[in-house]
Design a protein around this motif. Structure first.
Motif, short mmCIF file in Angstrom:
data_model
loop_
_atom_site.label_atom_id
_atom_site.label_comp_id
_atom_site.label_asym_id
_atom_site.label_seq_id
_atom_site.Cartn_x
_atom_site.Cartn_y
_atom_site.Cartn_z
N GLY A 78 1.06 15.25 -2.09
CA GLY A 78 1.74 16.70 -1.27
C GLY A 78 1.64 16.86 0.40
O GLY A 78 1.17 15.96 0.63
N GLY A 79 1.63 18.00 0.58
CA GLY A 79 1.46 18.10 1.99
C GLY A 79 0.06 18.75 2.54
O GLY A 79 -0.91 18.04 2.14
N HIS A 80 0.31 19.44 3.64
CA HIS A 80 -0.32 20.24 3.59
C HIS A 80 -1.64 21.19 2.58
O HIS A 80 -2.61 21.60 2.89
CB HIS A 80 0.09 21.29 5.22
CG HIS A 80 -1.49 21.77 6.22
ND1 HIS A 80 -2.23 20.59 6.47
CD2 HIS A 80 -1.84 23.04 6.19
CE1 HIS A 80 -3.23 21.69 7.34
NE2 HIS A 80 -3.33 23.03 7.14
N THR A 108 5.86 20.97 6.34
CA THR A 108 4.85 20.51 4.82
C THR A 108 3.75 21.65 4.65
O THR A 108 3.30 21.36 2.94
CB THR A 108 3.73 19.31 5.60
OG1 THR A 108 3.25 19.79 6.16
CG2 THR A 108 5.03 18.37 6.09
N LEU A 109 4.06 22.85 5.39
CA LEU A 109 3.26 24.15 4.35
C LEU A 109 4.32 24.56 3.46
O LEU A 109 5.72 25.47 4.09
CB LEU A 109 2.49 24.54 5.59
CG LEU A 109 1.31 25.90 4.36
CD1 LEU A 109 0.66 25.21 3.75
CD2 LEU A 109 1.07 26.88 5.80
N ALA A 120 -12.89 15.96 3.49
CA ALA A 120 -12.96 17.26 4.93
C ALA A 120 -11.51 16.99 4.70
O ALA A 120 -10.52 16.10 5.36
CB ALA A 120 -13.22 16.75 5.93
N ASP A 121 -10.57 17.90 3.98
CA ASP A 121 -8.76 17.85 4.21
C ASP A 121 -8.02 17.96 5.41
O ASP A 121 -7.76 19.26 4.92
CB ASP A 121 -8.35 18.01 2.43
CG ASP A 121 -6.97 17.59 2.59
OD1 ASP A 121 -5.95 17.17 3.20
OD2 ASP A 121 -6.45 18.54 1.00
N GLN A 122 -8.08 17.07 5.98
CA GLN A 122 -6.30 17.81 6.78
C GLN A 122 -7.49 19.27 8.60
O GLN A 122 -6.65 19.68 8.25
CB GLN A 122 -5.29 18.11 6.39
CG GLN A 122 -4.28 17.16 6.10
CD GLN A 122 -3.80 17.78 5.38
OE1 GLN A 122 -2.31 17.09 5.80
NE2 GLN A 122 -3.52 18.01 4.36
N GLU A 176 0.43 12.89 2.04
CA GLU A 176 0.49 12.47 1.48
C GLU A 176 2.06 12.34 2.52
O GLU A 176 3.25 12.04 3.44
CB GLU A 176 1.87 11.63 0.31
CG GLU A 176 0.49 10.84 -0.34
CD GLU A 176 0.91 10.85 -1.95
OE1 GLU A 176 1.98 11.14 -2.04
OE2 GLU A 176 0.49 9.78 -2.79
N GLU A 177 2.36 13.92 2.07
CA GLU A 177 4.12 14.38 2.94
C GLU A 177 4.14 14.54 4.60
O GLU A 177 4.53 15.05 4.97
CB GLU A 177 4.19 15.41 2.13
CG GLU A 177 4.47 14.82 1.10
CD GLU A 177 5.16 16.30 0.22
OE1 GLU A 177 5.66 17.58 0.81
OE2 GLU A 177 5.47 16.09 -1.03
N THR A 178 2.16 15.02 4.83
CA THR A 178 2.37 15.14 6.01
C THR A 178 1.62 13.59 6.91
O THR A 178 1.88 14.40 8.97
CB THR A 178 0.36 15.96 6.45
OG1 THR A 178 -0.43 14.83 6.15
CG2 THR A 178 0.58 16.60 5.71
#
Length: 275
Positions: free
Chosen positions: A252-254, A166-167, A122-124, A225-227
């Motif tokens: 990466g971000g979101h 981050t998107l 479950a990613d973010q 990592e970027e969030t």
């Protein structure tokens, strides 16, 4: 790649299947569809039967009734379960990856239907109710208020800034291959539906911690990592803490699977391989 549709109560679900091996069902974020995973699907298909799909009411997954309706987590969760039943061989367990709103669906699926799930990533998941800060808990309602008052562009800018930038913006379809250009067009049509009929409904969802606790060994709560330090990171970290675990960072971000697809796909394979 093989394509098909599955009739479910109230809708038909368009899906795409690649590769061979244990089934890996990919759940896109709000307004996304099967195409958002094109950058990592072939990497994953080297070890898995990768199933991507358009959630009901978006892109090619048409509702039986006219017009969009408010999306419900439990309905999309049951859709995912039906897809797994349809595409997973009898007696085999499946893997599930969900991003953003898709991560909320993945959490609900694990809570309700754990019996055939080997692992859920479950990613973010943007479960705002898990956050202690009232301003952050109310952020998605404010995005909707901006959308209603000032339109789609203002809401998109407010949303992107609020999650820490981050998107990444969607590319210009004019310079893309036909399949990618068609996906960008679909996502553009999906976004206002997402803002009106899914954003508030899904971000108000609270995971069933009592149901998740006994199967927490089959749950990976992922973050970009970027969030780190931004809103998308914190609900996953809060839920991980409540379940006695930690988060797992991805490149990466979101939406790391589009930001850095090669590294993201390999990281996801590594995580799945450990289970």
């Amino acid at each position: 790649m093989r394509t098909g549709t599955l009739q479910v109560p109230g809708a038909s679900l368009y899906h795409e299947v690649r590769g061979s091996g244990p089934v890996l069902l990919m759940l896109p974020g709000g307004g996304g569809d099967a195409g958002v995973f094109d950058g990592i699907a072939d990497t994953l298909a080297a070890r898995h039967t990768v199933v991507t799909f358009d959630p009901r009411g978006y892109s090619r997954s048409l509702l039986d009734s006219p017009g969009p309706v408010d999306q419900r987590v439990e309905v999309q969760s049951e859709d995912a379960h039906r897809l797994l039943d349809h595409l997973t061989p009898p007696g085999e367990d499946a893997y599930v990856y969900g991003s953003s709103s898709g991560a909320i669906v993945a959490l609900d699926l694990l809570a309700r239907r754990p019996e055939r799930l080997r692992l859920v990533v479950a990613d973010q998941p943007p479960c705002a109710g898990l956050l202690p800060d009232p301003a952050e808990r109310g952020f998605f309602e404010q995005v909707y208020a901006v959308f209603r008052a000032d339109g789609l562009g203002a809401a998109a800018a407010y949303f992107t800034a609020g999650i820490g930038g981050t998107l990444k913006p969607l590319p210009d379809p004019a310079g893309l291959p036909p399949r990618a250009a068609a996906m960008i067009s679909r996502l553009g049509a999906n976004f206002p539906v997402f803002l009106e009929h899914e954003l508030r409904q899904f971000t108000a969802y609270l995971p069933d911690e009592a149901a998740l606790a006994p199967v927490s060994d089959r749950l990976v709560l992922a973050v970009g990592e970027e969030t780190r330090g931004h809103l998308p990171y914190r609900p996953a970290a809060a839920l991980a803490g409540r379940l006695g675990g930690t988060v797992t960072e991805f490149p990466g971000g979101h939406s790391g699977y589009t930001d850095r697809p090669r590294e993201f796909g390999q990281r996801l394979l590594d995580v799945l391989g450990r289970h």
